[in-house]
Design a protein around this motif. Sequence first.
Motif, short mmCIF file in Angstrom:
data_model
loop_
_atom_site.label_atom_id
_atom_site.label_comp_id
_atom_site.label_asym_id
_atom_site.label_seq_id
_atom_site.Cartn_x
_atom_site.Cartn_y
_atom_site.Cartn_z
N TYR A 144 0.83 -1.21 0.00
CA TYR A 144 0.00 0.00 0.00
C TYR A 144 0.86 1.25 0.00
N VAL A 145 2.06 1.18 0.56
CA VAL A 145 3.00 2.30 0.45
C VAL A 145 3.34 2.53 -1.02
N VAL A 146 3.66 1.45 -1.74
CA VAL A 146 3.97 1.56 -3.16
C VAL A 146 2.76 2.08 -3.94
N GLN A 147 1.59 1.60 -3.60
CA GLN A 147 0.38 2.05 -4.28
C GLN A 147 0.18 3.55 -4.09
N ALA B 74 0.35 10.09 3.20
CA ALA B 74 -0.25 8.78 3.46
C ALA B 74 0.79 7.67 3.43
N ALA B 75 1.70 7.73 2.44
CA ALA B 75 2.74 6.71 2.36
C ALA B 75 3.66 6.77 3.58
N SER B 76 3.96 7.97 4.03
CA SER B 76 4.78 8.12 5.24
C SER B 76 4.08 7.56 6.47
N ALA B 77 2.77 7.81 6.55
CA ALA B 77 2.00 7.29 7.68
C ALA B 77 2.00 5.77 7.69
N LEU B 78 1.84 5.18 6.52
CA LEU B 78 1.84 3.72 6.43
C LEU B 78 3.20 3.14 6.81
N TYR B 79 4.27 3.82 6.37
CA TYR B 79 5.60 3.33 6.72
C TYR B 79 5.82 3.41 8.23
#
Length: 554
Positions: A220-223, A348-353
Motif C-alpha cells: 500500500y505504500v507503493v500504491q 499517506a505513504a509516510s504514515a503507512l511506513y
Amino acid sequence: MSSTQHDPTYAERLGSEVAANPAAVDDVSKLSMNVEEGALRPGGTPSIFSKNNVGLLVQYAAIGVVYASLYAVVYPAFTVYLRMEGVETSSIYILIVLPYTLKCFIGIITDCYPIFGYRRRPYMVMGWTLCFVCCLVMACMNIGDPYYPDPTWADLTSLTAEQEAQLNTDAPNSGTTYVLLMILANLGSVLAFTASDGILVELSQREALEVRGTTQTMVYVVQDLFKIVGTAAVGFGLNSADYGGSFANTIGLQGVMAINACFSFIAIPASWFLISEKKSEAQNIGEYWNKFFDLITHRAVYQLIIFRFFHNMFAWISVTASSPVQSVWAEVEPMTSSVATILGNFVAASALYIMKRWGLGWNWHWVIIVCQVGAIIIDCFPTFFTIWDVFRNQWFWLGVPLISDFPDAIGYIVTTYALLEVIEEGNEAATYGMVTAVSTLASPFATVITKNIDANFDLSYATIQTDSTFARQQVTYAYVIMYCMQIFSLVFLFLLPKQKAQMQELLARGGKSRRVGIVILCIALFLFIWSVMTNLMSIFPATSCLSIAGGTGC
C-alpha cells in the motif's frame, strides 16, 4: 443456530497431525519456528523485493496510477470542462470505483477455477489487458467541445442572451461514453487487483505475529507513491484554461489515458514473469461455497464485516456541493488540486511506513478514534473559513486537510490487519474481496444517503455562484451533518477487537451463527443492486431528476 464450537488454530491443527502421524515430526519441526512465532501458515517470512515476489509491487503500482488518474480527471474534465452538476459528478466518482464491489465474485472465480493450473497470474494478465484496451480506446477518443466557448465566462455571475446562445448545453451529456469506458478500465484493474490480493494474503500469513502486516503495508505504500504519477498526469496535463487551469497547452484527456495504457501494458508481463505461484487444482464449487459460507458464519468474520460496512458508510458521508465549492469559492485550479493530492499521497505513504515500523502492535480502537476525530478537527477550519469568506485561498482549502491524510491512512490500514487474521487457506481472494467489497459497497450507499440528505438543501451550481448568505447557510448545514455522521461512525468500534491476538481468540472461541451469515449475504446483495441502480440513474438526464437518485423530483 448459534454454536460455541471451538475452532482449532493453525498450531492446534498442526499438533493434531503430529499426534496422528508421529512419522511426520521431521516435517513438522521445519515448521515449528513459524508456529512459535504465530504465523498463520508455513513457508517462512517472505521478502516482497525478491525476484519471485517483486511483481506484486508492480501490480499495486499500476493500480495506484490507474485508480488515481481515473478518479482525478472527474473534477477538471466533468466538473469544469463539461460543467456537470455536483450530484452527477458525485455519482461518477462512485461509478468509477463500483467494480470494487465485485471483488468477492471475482475472488471466487480466481480461487476455484485456475487457468493452466494457476489461480492468480492468468487473471492478472486478463485484467490488465482489458484495462489497456479501454484506456487505449479513450486515448483515441475526443470528448467534445467544452460547455463554455470562452473559459472566462465561467467566472461571470450572469451571461447575456448572445453568450447563452453559444453555450454547449449538450456538454454535460457527452461524457457518458467516457464514464462507461472508465468503469470498464477500472473493472480490468480490479480483476488484476483481486488476484493480487490472493497472493498478498498468502505471503502476509507467512509472517510472524509481531511483524504480520509488514508485506501488506508495503504494497500500500507503493500504491500510494504511484498514485502520485496518475495525479501528476492530471494536474499538469489537464491544466489549460478549458479545464480550469492556467497553462497554454494541455495533453488533454486523451494524453492521460495514454499514460494509463502504458502502465497497464507494463503490468501484463510483470504479472507472469515476476510473480511465483504454485499450480493448483480446480475446487468443487459446492464444497468451496460450504467452506466459504461457514467462514462467514463465524462471529469474528461477520462482526468485522458489519463494522467495516457501517463504520465506512457513516465515515464516508460527504457533501454533493464539494466540487462546486472548490471550483467557485476556493477557485482551485486542477494543477493546485493535483499538487495537493501528490503531497497527500506522500503523507499517506509516510504514515503507512510509520505504522509498519512502529505501529503493528498499537491498539486498533485508539488508533481509529484519534485518526477520525483528528481528521475532522483539521478539516473543519478551512471548510468553514472558505464557506463564510473569512479566508479564501486554494492552498488553504487544500493544504490544511493534507495533515488529515496521515490519520486517514493509519485508520484504514489497521482495519485491513484484522482481515488477515480470519482468512483461511483456499479462499484467500474471495474472503479478502468479500470484506473489502462490503466496505467499498458502503461508499455508493453513503453517496446515495448523501444525495438524499443534500436534496433537502439548495446546493446547485447556480446557487453557489451567487455566494449569498442563503447559499452559505445551505452549504454549512450540509457540512455540519457530514461531520456529525463521521463522528457517529465511531459507535461501531465495539465490533472490532483491539489487536491481532484478540481477533484470533474471537475467531477460535466466538462461535458461529448461520442465521447471521444468511442475513449478511442477503443484505449485501440487496445493497449492491440498489446502489448500482440509483447511481446509474443519477447520471442519465431522464432519471437523474428522480428523488431516489438524489434529484428534486421529475
